[in-house]
Design a protein around this motif. Sequence first.
Motif, PDB file in Angstrom:
ATOM      1  N   LEU A  33       0.841  -1.206   0.000  1.00 29.73           N
ATOM      2  CA  LEU A  33       0.000   0.000   0.000  1.00 29.73           C
ATOM      3  C   LEU A  33       0.867   1.244   0.000  1.00 29.73           C
ATOM      4  N   SER A  35       0.004   4.229   0.859  1.00 28.90           N
ATOM      5  CA  SER A  35      -0.242   5.051   2.048  1.00 28.90           C
ATOM      6  C   SER A  35       0.619   4.585   3.220  1.00 28.90           C
ATOM      7  N   VAL A  36       0.856   3.269   3.300  1.00 29.11           N
ATOM      8  CA  VAL A  36       1.711   2.740   4.371  1.00 29.11           C
ATOM      9  C   VAL A  36       3.170   3.071   4.080  1.00 29.11           C
ATOM     10  N   THR A 118      -3.914   8.349  12.491  1.00 25.87           N
ATOM     11  CA  THR A 118      -2.896   7.724  11.652  1.00 25.87           C
ATOM     12  C   THR A 118      -1.644   7.433  12.476  1.00 25.87           C
ATOM     13  N   MET A 121      -2.157   4.253  14.507  1.00 17.23           N
ATOM     14  CA  MET A 121      -2.103   3.059  13.660  1.00 17.23           C
ATOM     15  C   MET A 121      -0.705   2.785  13.145  1.00 17.23           C
ATOM     16  N   ASP A 124       1.166   1.112  15.846  1.00 16.16           N
ATOM     17  CA  ASP A 124       0.750  -0.293  15.923  1.00 16.16           C
ATOM     18  C   ASP A 124       1.384  -1.110  14.796  1.00 16.16           C
ATOM     19  N   PHE A 125       1.436  -0.507  13.620  1.00 21.06           N
ATOM     20  CA  PHE A 125       2.050  -1.187  12.470  1.00 21.06           C
ATOM     21  C   PHE A 125       3.534  -1.464  12.753  1.00 21.06           C
ATOM     22  N   SER A 128       3.813  -4.340  15.374  1.00 19.85           N
ATOM     23  CA  SER A 128       3.571  -5.698  14.883  1.00 19.85           C
ATOM     24  C   SER A 128       4.625  -6.102  13.860  1.00 19.85           C
ATOM     25  N   SER A 129       5.123  -5.145  13.075  1.00 18.57           N
ATOM     26  CA  SER A 129       6.214  -5.477  12.155  1.00 18.57           C
ATOM     27  C   SER A 129       7.455  -5.921  12.926  1.00 18.57           C
TER      28      SER A 129
ATOM     29  N   THR B 150      -1.269  -8.928  12.072  1.00 16.95           N
ATOM     30  CA  THR B 150      -1.553  -7.643  12.714  1.00 16.95           C
ATOM     31  C   THR B 150      -1.021  -6.478  11.873  1.00 16.95           C
ATOM     32  N   SER B 151       0.066  -6.703  11.124  1.00 19.48           N
ATOM     33  CA  SER B 151       0.538  -5.645  10.223  1.00 19.48           C
ATOM     34  C   SER B 151      -0.511  -5.366   9.147  1.00 19.48           C
ATOM     35  N   CYS B 154      -3.321  -3.329  10.674  1.00 21.82           N
ATOM     36  CA  CYS B 154      -2.990  -1.904  10.778  1.00 21.82           C
ATOM     37  C   CYS B 154      -3.015  -1.240   9.408  1.00 21.82           C
ATOM     38  N   SER B 155      -2.520  -1.956   8.388  1.00 26.73           N
ATOM     39  CA  SER B 155      -2.491  -1.358   7.053  1.00 26.73           C
ATOM     40  C   SER B 155      -3.911  -1.093   6.566  1.00 26.73           C
ATOM     41  N   GLU B 157      -6.445  -0.232   8.479  1.00 30.50           N
ATOM     42  CA  GLU B 157      -6.889   0.992   9.158  1.00 30.50           C
ATOM     43  C   GLU B 157      -6.250   2.220   8.509  1.00 30.50           C
ATOM     44  N   ILE B 158      -4.948   2.093   8.163  1.00 31.60           N
ATOM     45  CA  ILE B 158      -4.244   3.222   7.538  1.00 31.60           C
ATOM     46  C   ILE B 158      -4.856   3.525   6.171  1.00 31.60           C
ATOM     47  N   LEU B 159      -5.174   2.457   5.416  1.00 31.79           N
ATOM     48  CA  LEU B 159      -5.811   2.636   4.106  1.00 31.79           C
ATOM     49  C   LEU B 159      -7.157   3.356   4.280  1.00 31.79           C
ATOM     50  N   LEU B 161      -8.044   5.322   6.747  1.00 37.89           N
ATOM     51  CA  LEU B 161      -7.793   6.710   7.152  1.00 37.89           C
ATOM     52  C   LEU B 161      -7.365   7.567   5.963  1.00 37.89           C
ATOM     53  N   ARG B 180      -8.612  -6.444   5.091  1.00 32.02           N
ATOM     54  CA  ARG B 180      -7.442  -6.263   5.951  1.00 32.02           C
ATOM     55  C   ARG B 180      -7.838  -6.017   7.399  1.00 32.02           C
TER      56      ARG B 180
END
Lengths: 330, 330
Positions: A33, A35-36, A118, A121, A124-125, A128-129, B150-151, B154-155, B157-159, B161, B180
């Motif tokens: 993505l 955005s990520v 954002t 999140m 959190d990303f 978890s990564s 979990t990544s 989060c992605s 949620e980011i998408l 947002l 996701r």
Amino acid sequence: MSLFPETDHLLPELAGRLEAVAACFERELVSDLSSVNLLARHVEKYRGKMLRPTLVIASGFAVRTGAPPSRVIDESLNTLGAVVEMIHMATLVHDDVLDEASMRRGGATVNSLRGNETAVMLGDFLISSSFRLCSTVGEPWLNTELGAMTSQLCSGEILQLSHRGDFNLDSETYFDIIRRKTGVLAGACCGLAARLAGADPIACKALRIYGEELGMAFQIQDDVLDLVGDETVVGKTLGIDLQKGKFTLPLVTHFSRCSADSRDQTIRAVERCDVAEVLRLVESTESLVAARETAEALVERAKDQLEILAECPARQLLRAIADATIEREY
Amino acid sequence: MSLFPETDHLLPELAGRLEAVAACFERELVSDLSSVNLLARHVEKYRGKMLRPTLVIASGFAVRTGAPPSRVIDESLNTLGAVVEMIHMATLVHDDVLDEASMRRGGATVNSLRGNETAVMLGDFLISSSFRLCSTVGEPWLNTELGAMTSQLCSGEILQLSHRGDFNLDSETYFDIIRRKTGVLAGACCGLAARLAGADPIACKALRIYGEELGMAFQIQDDVLDLVGDETVVGKTLGIDLQKGKFTLPLVTHFSRCSADSRDQTIRAVERCDVAEVLRLVESTESLVAARETAEALVERAKDQLEILAECPARQLLRAIADATIEREY
């Protein structure tokens, strides 16, 4: 890229290893993505000092004197370096939300640019990564230890929040807070790196304690700089601790030393966020000097832990890092 | 304690197993700090439906027809049940911060009681506790899979947002978001439980897809209820999606069907958060019905995945859960 350029000559391998850590960090955060990816690129700008990966690499070298080089161990240490840096980045991103900070390393924070949601999140990303990356080392104990460590880290923040605005915060609780929220991560960098490098339990423990004491000294220095630092040098919003009701060692010590009148005066100055006046009062009881002395004592205790290791450039570097921690103005 | 009391008779062992999951959950969150324990007790009140642990336990049973009981597998599944519930709780706590919600399961949210900072840290504490707990199963692949999951979460949620307030959000992106942010967790519950229980890769994949489709149907139902639900029945603040600019399937479908005039009218109604008017407009293009039909189709596809498993009470339960997901009004 390094925190202490003046000491890096001690371990010429360090620069290359930190580059490998950075590459591992970046690889892990690539997403399908855009955005990520945009957010991940923003976070990389925070990754200035790389103190924690430096501790990992230096600790790995410090316990391996004489042992033949091992590619497997080197790669595990690089991964651990990226993992701890990612955990640290996650705490920075969430801290900035907590502190409503607008500046970090001289640039805008994620929360100020993209909103709190954002930033939450993204943190959190990153967490978890980091856990996913950590599991690629293939040592279940490493996941267990890191999970327990980050739980401690969060519990330290929660303890601090539960004492927000508490003028009766005692030094014992303050030390418990900073041990959890800063000490245990630095301790894990050194102790877990030593274990990955095959050190015996005594060396692992000594390095863990070295890291914890160093981390606590680092936090005290941070807390002192939040009161007396120059925003353009430190590169982040200052005076936030007072504003958010987080009382740190200089103030805690001052309250234990000052008269009832001075206490009332200090409380009023804190309540109107008058940093200059708080500083004047704290200095009247020499509590700023006392905080610096406490940090110095922690650094000495940290260095004492290194005594059981054989002398080598990595040990010299760890000693130099401890000294530099409290000498920095940023 | 169960989500679907009307179907629990299908698997009488379930109630006892969910109690074991709850005990594991509570044990993991015990801290030496009273401030952390207080928060953990508060979060346990959120743990009403236990849908995700139910999916774990039922999937474990569904692939083990005929196999002798195994204490090791049972305990691993109980642990996984507690892990996924903890991850779910973390997302609820952080979602409430993101949504500025004040109500959850008929009670006050952590953010409304204790502030955003504490809620962010409590969520982090839950995430790291879940990873620590997960590593006690001793299967490195489980940590890798959960970290990747979990990544993804989060992605999602980011998408979402990054598309906030985007009236041009298309249905493809909407489905990517909900897969996701809700699908992959439910998919992991079923697929990883099957793998822990020793199922072959084909059964694991079928159960993962079952979970993903079920999770997406669940999310569409949630999104529909946010528009048409009764706050006292659902037990949480509603109408938040519109308010926060999160446009969901009914609205996305409506925009793809309505006239230019109706589009302008709808945008104005959304901008003034007039839920009743938005609902009237969305119903004029039958887009609410369409969203419900999409959820029904996902449920049918989810149930189709179960066909490759041998018939057994757990498979019946999984089928019943799929049906109940879109029939609920809460």
